[in-house]
Design an enzyme around this catalytic site. Structure first.
Site, mmCIF file in Angstrom:
data_model
loop_
_atom_site.group_PDB
_atom_site.id
_atom_site.type_symbol
_atom_site.label_atom_id
_atom_site.label_comp_id
_atom_site.label_asym_id
_atom_site.label_seq_id
_atom_site.Cartn_x
_atom_site.Cartn_y
_atom_site.Cartn_z
ATOM 1 C CE LYS A 80 -17.423 -22.434 -41.515
ATOM 2 N NZ LYS A 80 -18.583 -21.609 -41.968
ATOM 3 C CB SER A 155 -17.301 -19.070 -44.729
ATOM 4 O OG SER A 155 -18.344 -19.579 -43.907
ATOM 5 C CB SER A 179 -21.315 -19.791 -44.905
ATOM 6 O OG SER A 179 -20.749 -18.512 -45.060
#
Lengths: 485, 97, 484
Positions: A80, A155, A179
């Protein structure tokens, strides 16, 4: 599809270590798949094939020359874009950090490097991880591989999409309010958030410091346990990171009849919320399967579940307002050319480079911490948080795990809003520092995956994996299926 | 929240909020304020706030210097929007901000 | 003017004496190249997390124990938020309620009378970086930021508004500095900005209970400056009030050159620090054993030591004051004393040698006493040699010179210079007889009753003996010889 891509990390690492599969070929396979589907999925913010191949070649050479190989030697992994890798860009999907290059390695990255993992790319996310759809990214919209007109969740939507569409065998994400687990549920893969303090936060761009945890996406529970065995454990660079005896989280996976010894708690409050019919049906089915495996199903109650969305918003925004303050255009990042005074430059640098969602949360957080609001807002929230934790601990005195659907709704089309309570059962884990894992449990009529969520007591992560692993065998979800993109 | 309050909050947070955006912010923020109301209802008179979920206490390190690598310091300085020699260069700071 | 009284409260910031910063592992060394002592934590790169320096906590607790504070075993850190370029996170990690130490006191002496000043709190926080606004004489139209100081540990000490004159403030700060240095918690060197002070001044008609409008004077960096600023501010406020004016609660700056305070306007309603508990650092739960260990490390404090010196070593107020002005000097004095053969006889001479000769030389060469070329052992020997008449006080000065220059021990110096005192009477009698024979005038005067005349003869004897004759014996013999 190339069998390297359908191969579990568990098998891939053994094959690479045995020299049966070359790391270089694994990386090439990933990039071949990326070239096919990425134009539609848009999971990655940055790819670096050349460098990945270089590292892969180094792993292959290590193996060829008979050196001891790391636990994840030569295995490709996606990261990420809010986790620091020395010398690589780190944007957190924000314009503010567009040209930022990380000066150091996050602890998890250090550990992955020494385990021999190969980083294939940086995945898209909501700006500074603020959002549940990956739409607040300043750079691009990531699609749900199972239906590219829909959101992948967020997210960590990029990591979820990359793994579920087989562009990467597994990936790192961060989970502050669901997330990791919410997008994992939306994309039909395993998503895990550790107990707060199990994995070092050093080097993950902070959202809400008291909730943030790094976690993982994978196609099965074992692969997640394997990854956690590499990255978990005491780190003096993160004061809240706890010392733990456990080093191998894949232990006890072969035990059959895991559920015979387990009490599974179903939250009574589940019925208070309107949720998707198909989700409830598949959840009931999952509960029945657990029962058949000999699990004792008990109803537990935590009335303060109803405060979860409010608690999360107030506390998270407060911490956001402080954490994002450091992005001021002084030492790095975007500095507006239009500032006429220092204060004006601050306001413009931040105003021009941060997205609306981020600014809205900063403003709300600034308000709730204001001298005249603090007691009624932030302080009050922290006390209600205690109430919730007490409720959940009481529930845990009656069961080993709290079991729920991973989300109460299916992913929506781009631009559409999800209801606040969609993932309260995930967010509760962040508010209490509990570990949680989502596992796929089936498909809807129109081929969208659904998942369930196990939440455990603090630091019951190893036990959580065993339960999730046992469930995955009986879930009836066919992991060998991939979205047709 | 009223416009004036939004402006004060925006100044505290050093965020430029354009005149044409204020409407939208006010609408969304006032919606968020409902969360604060929800949290007033439970009786928490007996409860202490949870500031940390960890049970760890007294976490500290010994007083040992581990200098940051020179090249890292250089990299950080070079990332500055403006610098002069080895200083970060910023707009004139008037004593009271 | 006389019908007003001044009320002063102090907020003292002292840089904690540690090798590494309080929340990262950078060096605290003073005067390094700008930003050379920075890292990803103190420049607040994304993902960086503070890591607490244990020694900083210990320094504060020791100081608290020395000043009779209550240590709050359960406390935590807080974020104090405000945008300023020298605060990279745009919040400062500090403590709100409770701080590490609450409710202490410090006694000061004012023309012989003791006054106890109550101290509200001591808490731990991080320092800010440094902003440069001019290079040499060149004023810049921008500012330069150096983060070497950012995140160095500070202890902030806040007094009750109980000081009532510039002199009291001066005495308080001086005594506080001595104590903190004794403990080793801070070097308190104001020139290096390691001790800084905010002063709250208000005035009120004598007898009035409630406090007057408070003015805060920020960032004072010299004790004398504090004294002058309070004096000026007192006058200014009284002046305003006595011509029927109103005072505004404000922050002012001390302009040392002009000797005045100037108002620094700050935007209205702009200040709201939005404190909240620091989530990155775990709270304290300090065990009693930990606190007791620290208590045991608190040394005898200046006032106690001063009193003991006067009592045990029968020293004058003045000498005791000087000898206890720093722990190093006091330790040196007692080491010397313990190394000398006769404590009673040595205690005063040693005090004198340290406060005059040694101190003089050290100041001249800009040395601290712990760098003294004359070891306490050697000074003890020197004084012993004087006491048992081996050398005269006059010779001793010469010997001391050598000891200081060559960091040699007295015996060697005396041998090298052949500086032995002649105490053998027969030898001295001989010289005395010569001298008497050679100075008939002086002899006559003496016999005529002019006692002082003997000085000339003594001088001659000393000259003949190259200053080595024992003066006491010379006197004795001359008088014997002349009285007949």
């Amino acid at each position: 599809m190339d069998e390297i891509l359908t191969c579990s990390v568990k098998d891939l690492r053994t094959k690479i270590c045995a020299g049966e599969v070359k790391s270089v070929d694994a990386v090439k396979a990933c990039y071949k798949r990326i070239k096919e589907v990425e134009p539609k999925v848009k999971a990655f913010l940055k790819l670096n094939e050349e460098q990945a191949l270089k590292h892969a070649a180094a792993s292959d050479e290590k193996i060829r020359s008979g050196q001891k190989c790391g636990v994840l030697e030569g295995v490709p992994i996606a990261i990420k874009d809010n986790i620091m890798i020395k010398g690589e860009s780190m944007t957190s999907a924000s314009k503010y950090l567009e040209n930022y290059v990380s000066p150091y390695d996050a602890t998890v990255i250090e550990r992955l490097k020494s385990a021999g993992a190969v980083f294939i790319g940086r995945t898209n996310m909501d700006e500074f991880a603020m959002g549940g759809s990956t739409e607040t990214s300043a750079y691009q919209q990531t699609a749900n591989p199972w239906d590219i007109t829909k959101i992948p969740g967020g997210s960590s939507g990029g990591s979820a999409a990359a793994v579920s569409s087989a562009m990467a065998p597994f990936a790192l994400g961060s989970d502050t309010g669901g997330s990791i687990r919410q997008p994992a549920g939306f994309t039909g893969i395993v998503g895990y958030k550790p107990s707060y303090g199990l994995i070092s936060r050093y080097g993950v761009c902070a959202l809400a410091s008291s909730f943030d945890q790094i976690g993982s996406f994978s196609k099965n529970v074992y692969d997640t346990a394997l990854l956690v065995s590499v990255i978990a454990g005491k780190d003096y660079r993160d004061p809240v990171c706890e010392p733990t005896e456990q080093t191998d989280y894949t232990e006890g996976f072969d035990n059959s009849g895991v559920f015979k010894k387990l009490k599974i708690g179903i939250p009574k409050e589940l019925s208070n919320y309107s949720s998707d019919g198909e989700i409830l049906k598949s959840f009931d089915n999952a509960v029945r399967n657990l029962q058949l495996e000999g699990a004792e199903i008990v109803e537990v109650s935590a009335p303060s579940y109803k405060y979860v969305p409010a608690l999360y918003k107030v506390i998270m925004c407060a911490e956001v307002s402080a954490n994002i303050a450091t992005f001021d255009g002084i030492r790095y990042g975007y500095r507006s050319p239009n500032g006429i005074s220092l204060n004006d430059e601050y306001a413009k640098s931040r105003g021009e480079s941060l997205g609306y969602e981020v600014k809205k949360r900063i403003l709300f957080g600034t308000y709730v911490l204001g001298a005249k609001n603090y007691h009624r807002c932030y302080h009050q929230a922290q006390r209600v948080r205690t109430l919730l934790i007490n409720d959940l601990n009481k529930a845990f005195s009656e069961c080993d795990f709290i079991f729920s659907p991973s989300t109460l709704q299916m992913p929506v089309k781009f631009g559409e809003e999800l209801p606040e309570e969609c993932d309260i059962f995930l967010i509760a884990a962040n508010l209490g520092g509990f570990p949680g894992i989502t596992v796929p449990c089936g498909f809807t009529k129109n081929r969208m995956p659904m998942g369930v969520h196990f939440m455990g007591k603090r630091f019951s992560d190893a036990k959580l994996f065993q339960a999730a692993h046992a469930f995955e065998k009986i879930s009836g979800f066919d992991m060998s299926q991939y979205p047709k993109i | 929240m009223l416009k004036e309050e939004l402006e004060i909050t925006a100044f505290l947070a050093r965020l430029e909020v354009k005149e044409e955006e204020k409407e939208r912010y006010l609408k969304d923020l006032n919606k968020m304020f409902e969360f604060i109301e929800v949290l007033q209802e439970p009786d928490i008179s007996q409860l202490k706030p949870t500031t940390h979920v960890t049970s760890l206490r007294n976490v500290w390190r010994d007083d040992i210097v581990k200098p940051c690598p020179k090249e890292t310091i250089e990299q950080m300085l070079n990332a500055a929007p403006q610098k002069e020699e080895t200083f970060y260069k910023v707009k004139k700071v008037i004593e009271a901000q | 003017m006389s019908n007003y009284e001044t009320v002063v409260g102090l907020e003292v910031h002292m840089q904690i004496n540690t090798k590494s910063k309080v929340f990262c592992e950078c060096s605290t060394e003073f005067g390094a190249e700008p930003n050379s002592n920075t890292c990803v934590i103190c420049t607040s790169q994304p993902g960086a997390i503070p890591i607490l320096n244990k020694k900083a906590v210990e320094a504060i607790i020791k100081t608290g124990l020395a000043l009779n504070f209550t240590v709050n075993k359960q406390c935590t850190f807080a974020r104090k938020q405000y945008f300023y370029p020298d605060v990279p996170k745009n919040y400062q990690i500090t403590q709100s309620e409770p701080p590490l130490c609450s409710n202490g006191k410090l006694a000061i002496m004012l023309d012989g009378k003791e006054k106890v000043v109550n101290i509200t709190r001591i808490h731990l926080e991080e320092d800010a970086g440094k902003l440069v606004h001019e290079i040499g004489s060149r004023k810049l139209d921008y500012s330069l930021l150096d983060l070497n100081r950012a995140s160095i540990g500070l202890m902030e000490l806040v007094t009750e508004p109980e000081l009532s004159s510039p002199q009291e403030a001066l005495e308080f700060l001086t005594e506080l500095r001595t104590i903190v240095r004794y403990i080793g918690a801070s070097e308190c060197s104001m020139e290096e900005g390691k001790m800084r002070c905010d002063v709250n001044v208000s005035v009120r008609p004598v007898g009035q209970k409630e406090l007057g409008t408070r003015v805060e004077i920020k960032n004072m960096n010299s004790i004398s400056g504090v004294k002058d600023a309070i004096a000026y501010e007192t006058e200014r406020q009284i002046e305003v009030l006595s011509r029927g004016g109103k005072l505004v609660q404000e922050t002012r700056l001390w302009e040392a050159e002009e000797g005045i305070t100037k108002s620094m306007r700050s935007k209205e309603g702009a200040l709201d620090y939005r404190y909240f508990p620091e989530p990155d650092l775990v709270p304290f739960n300090l065990p009693d054993s930990f606190i007791e260990e620290l208590r045991a490390q608190v040394p005898e404090l200046p006032r106690a030591r001063r009193a003991r010196f006067i009592k045990e070593y029968s020293l004058s107020e003045y000498d005791a004051e000087f000898l206890t002005s720093s722990k190093q000097i006091a330790d040196y004095y007692e080491e010397t004393l313990n190394a000398s053969e006769n404590k009673e006889l040595s205690s005063k001479p040693i005090a004198n040698w340290i406060s005059t000769e040694l101190n003089g030389k050290l100041n001249a060469s800009g040395k601290e006493i712990n760098e003294s070329p004359v070891s306490s052992k050697n000074l003890a020997k020197l004084v012993t040699l004087i006491l048992n008449g081996a050398i005269s006080g006059k010779m001793a000065k010469t010997v001391f010179e050598e000891m200081y220059e060559k960091s040699a021990d007295p015996e060697t110096v005396i041998k090298e210079k052949g500086l032995v005192q002649i105490s053998d009477e027969t030898a001295i009698i001989k010289i005395c007889e010569e001298a008497i024979a050679e100075s008939p005038k002086a002899v006559a005067e003496f016999k005529a009753g002019k006692e002082r005349a003997i000085g000339a003869i003594v001088g001659l004897v000393m000259k003949k003996s190259k200053g080595q004759a024992n003066p006491q014996i010379v006197n004795k013999i001359l008088i014997e010889k002349l009285k007949v």
